[in-house]
Design a protein around this motif. Structure first.
Motif, PDB file in Angstrom:
ATOM      1  N   UNK B 119       0.815  -1.234   0.000  1.00  0.00           N
ATOM      2  CA  UNK B 119       0.000   0.000   0.000  1.00  0.00           C
ATOM      3  C   UNK B 119       0.840   1.271   0.000  1.00  0.00           C
ATOM      4  N   UNK B 120       2.148   1.137  -0.221  1.00  0.00           N
ATOM      5  CA  UNK B 120       3.032   2.309  -0.162  1.00  0.00           C
ATOM      6  C   UNK B 120       3.716   2.545  -1.481  1.00  0.00           C
ATOM      7  N   UNK B 140       3.142   6.697   2.494  1.00  0.00           N
ATOM      8  CA  UNK B 140       2.144   5.794   3.054  1.00  0.00           C
ATOM      9  C   UNK B 140       0.890   6.566   3.422  1.00  0.00           C
ATOM     10  N   UNK B 141      -0.249   6.135   2.913  1.00  0.00           N
ATOM     11  CA  UNK B 141      -1.544   6.716   3.285  1.00  0.00           C
ATOM     12  C   UNK B 141      -2.654   5.966   2.570  1.00  0.00           C
ATOM     13  N   UNK B 166      -6.661   8.264  -6.389  1.00  0.00           N
ATOM     14  CA  UNK B 166      -5.318   8.592  -6.873  1.00  0.00           C
ATOM     15  C   UNK B 166      -4.841   9.725  -5.984  1.00  0.00           C
ATOM     16  N   UNK B 167      -3.527   9.824  -5.812  1.00  0.00           N
ATOM     17  CA  UNK B 167      -2.994  10.851  -4.919  1.00  0.00           C
ATOM     18  C   UNK B 167      -1.790  11.536  -5.546  1.00  0.00           C
ATOM     19  N   UNK B 173       8.238  16.163   1.657  1.00  0.00           N
ATOM     20  CA  UNK B 173       7.630  16.057   2.987  1.00  0.00           C
ATOM     21  C   UNK B 173       6.943  14.708   3.182  1.00  0.00           C
ATOM     22  N   UNK B 174       6.781  13.947   2.115  1.00  0.00           N
ATOM     23  CA  UNK B 174       6.122  12.648   2.245  1.00  0.00           C
ATOM     24  C   UNK B 174       4.638  12.748   2.507  1.00  0.00           C
ATOM     25  N   UNK B 175       4.041  13.895   2.174  1.00  0.00           N
ATOM     26  CA  UNK B 175       2.616  14.080   2.473  1.00  0.00           C
ATOM     27  C   UNK B 175       1.768  14.129   1.195  1.00  0.00           C
ATOM     28  N   UNK B 176       0.460  13.907   1.396  1.00  0.00           N
ATOM     29  CA  UNK B 176      -0.478  13.971   0.279  1.00  0.00           C
ATOM     30  C   UNK B 176      -0.818  15.421  -0.010  1.00  0.00           C
ATOM     31  N   UNK B 177      -0.615  15.857  -1.267  1.00  0.00           N
ATOM     32  CA  UNK B 177      -0.985  17.227  -1.632  1.00  0.00           C
ATOM     33  C   UNK B 177      -2.452  17.258  -2.043  1.00  0.00           C
ATOM     34  N   UNK B 178      -2.833  16.264  -2.842  1.00  0.00           N
ATOM     35  CA  UNK B 178      -4.207  16.213  -3.354  1.00  0.00           C
ATOM     36  C   UNK B 178      -4.658  14.769  -3.427  1.00  0.00           C
TER      37      UNK B 178
END
Lengths: 72, 313
Positions: B119-120, B140-141, B166-167, B173-178
């Motif tokens: 899942x990553x 990961x999210x 979709x992401x 930063x390893x974060x989801x922008x959208x």
């Protein structure tokens, strides 16, 4: 995927669906004749650079093994 | 009338509007427009290189922009970066999880990414100072498998997942922008437009969606397939989308006409399409099928092109 609980989630989902459909309904559409012509033109303009259509000269082909010279 | 009923009625009305608007621009068909063109003649192929090294099923590969190097992912738990001219392995990267389903090469050539049942999406830096390739980020999210990933740059990557979303990620930063939500089934594949402004996704809800990357919205949805869409790609000019499905067909959808222009099918083909790619000019569509065959389609004529592998020069 887990099933959504009934009630307010269904309304929220339906609202999102309508909102999305509004976006998709509002776009401008080009005539299929123009869209088709543009696809066909792109294909013919780029055909000569398409190795699968035209082949590729050996000198330009990086994957072709260069044969060593044989002295006869 | 309750709100639910009102919304249902409005949704039906909008769907009818879209159907009518698509019909209104249907002044011809691609088949008619291309009637005067002859089907492409026989395509001759020659096997030039065989890249040996993986020990188990290879699930995915992606070319680098230089069309010299490529990366492949195998369930033997390795990512291999190949120099396709010399067939040398430039890098053999061991993975934490061997259940890999996708891999991608960054346009810069500096990074590769992969992911799958973990899942990553794991990002690897190929150009690290000490020469060792190691994990740079683990994105990961997602709550489902990673089916596909594609870099926009060294700082952004788009992923598609079995969790139906979709992401767009910020790699730094390893974060989801959208988060691009809307599909009603597992997202199986994605492709980025040549101008990097849009991407398309194909899913198990039988639809393909066009997403505006910066606005974060779905602009268009394309239906017609009768089963999961496994493979998706852009026509080289970015104006059309090609899909491959478990329903044994491929379809071409024009983005500006907002509709399917042609279906690539044959009654003798009864198994799903697993991968596809257009040729450089867009005139040919190469599609891989579940019966281990590749069919080459004339994109304008919807006919299969004969091809053969030459064994002599």
């Amino acid at each position: 995927m887990s099933s959504k609980p009934h009630g307010s989630n269904n309304i929220a989902h339906a609202r999102r669906m309508v909102q999305q459909l509004r976006i998709e309904a509002s776009i401008e559409r080009t005539k299929v004749s123009k869209a088709s012509a543009d696809l066909m033109n792109y294909c013919s303009e780029h055909a000569r650079n398409d190795p699968l259509l035209m082949g590729i000269p050996a000198s330009d082909n990086p994957f072709k093994d260069k044969k060593p010279c044989t002295i006869l | 009338m309750g709100e639910m009923e009102q919304l249902r009625k409005e949704a039906e009305s909008l769907k009818d509007q879209i159907t009518a608007a698509r019909k209104a621009v249907q002044d011809t068909t691609l088949q008619e427009a291309a009637a005067g063109i002859t089907v492409v003649g026989r395509v001759q192929l020659k096997t030039r290189k065989t890249l040996r090294g993986h020990l188990a099923k290879i699930y995915a590969m992606h070319w680098a922009v230089d069309a010299n190097l490529c990366v492949s992912a195998s369930q033997d738990g390795k990512l291999i970066v190949w120099d396709t001219i010399t067939t040398n392995k430039v890098n053999a990267i061991p993975l934490k999880s061997s259940w890999v389903m996708t891999c991608a090469y960054a346009p810069s050539g500096n990074l590769v990414a992969c992911g799958g049942l973990d899942n990553m999406c794991s990002i690897y830096n190929l150009k690290g100072k000490d020469g060792n390739v190691k994990v740079m980020r683990e994105l990961a999210a997602h709550t489902g498998y990673l089916s596909c990933c594609r870099f926009l740059s060294d700082s952004e990557i788009i992923t598609s997942s079995g969790d139906c979303t979709c992401v767009l990620w910020d790699i730094e930063t390893g974060t989801q922008k959208t988060v691009f939500a809307g599909h009603q089934g597992d997202c199986m594949s994605l492709a980025v437009s040549p101008d990097f402004k849009f991407f398309i996704s194909g899913a198990c809800d039988f639809t393909a969606k066009l997403w505006d990357i910066r606005e974060g919205v779905c602009r268009q949805t394309f239906g017609g397939h009768e089963s999961d869409i496994n493979a998706i790609g852009f026509f080289p000019n970015g104006n059309a989308v090609i899909t491959g499905s478990d329903d044994a067909t491929c379809k071409l959808y024009d983005l500006r006409a907002d509709q399917e222009l042609i279906t690539y099918q044959d009654s003798s083909i009864m198994c799903g399409v697993t991968s596809l790619a257009p040729s450089l000019s867009g005139r040919l569509i190469l599609a891989g099928y579940d019966d281990f065959n590749v069919n080459i389609w004339d994109s304008l004529k919807s006919e299969r092109v004969c091809w053969q592998v030459m064994t002599t020069e």
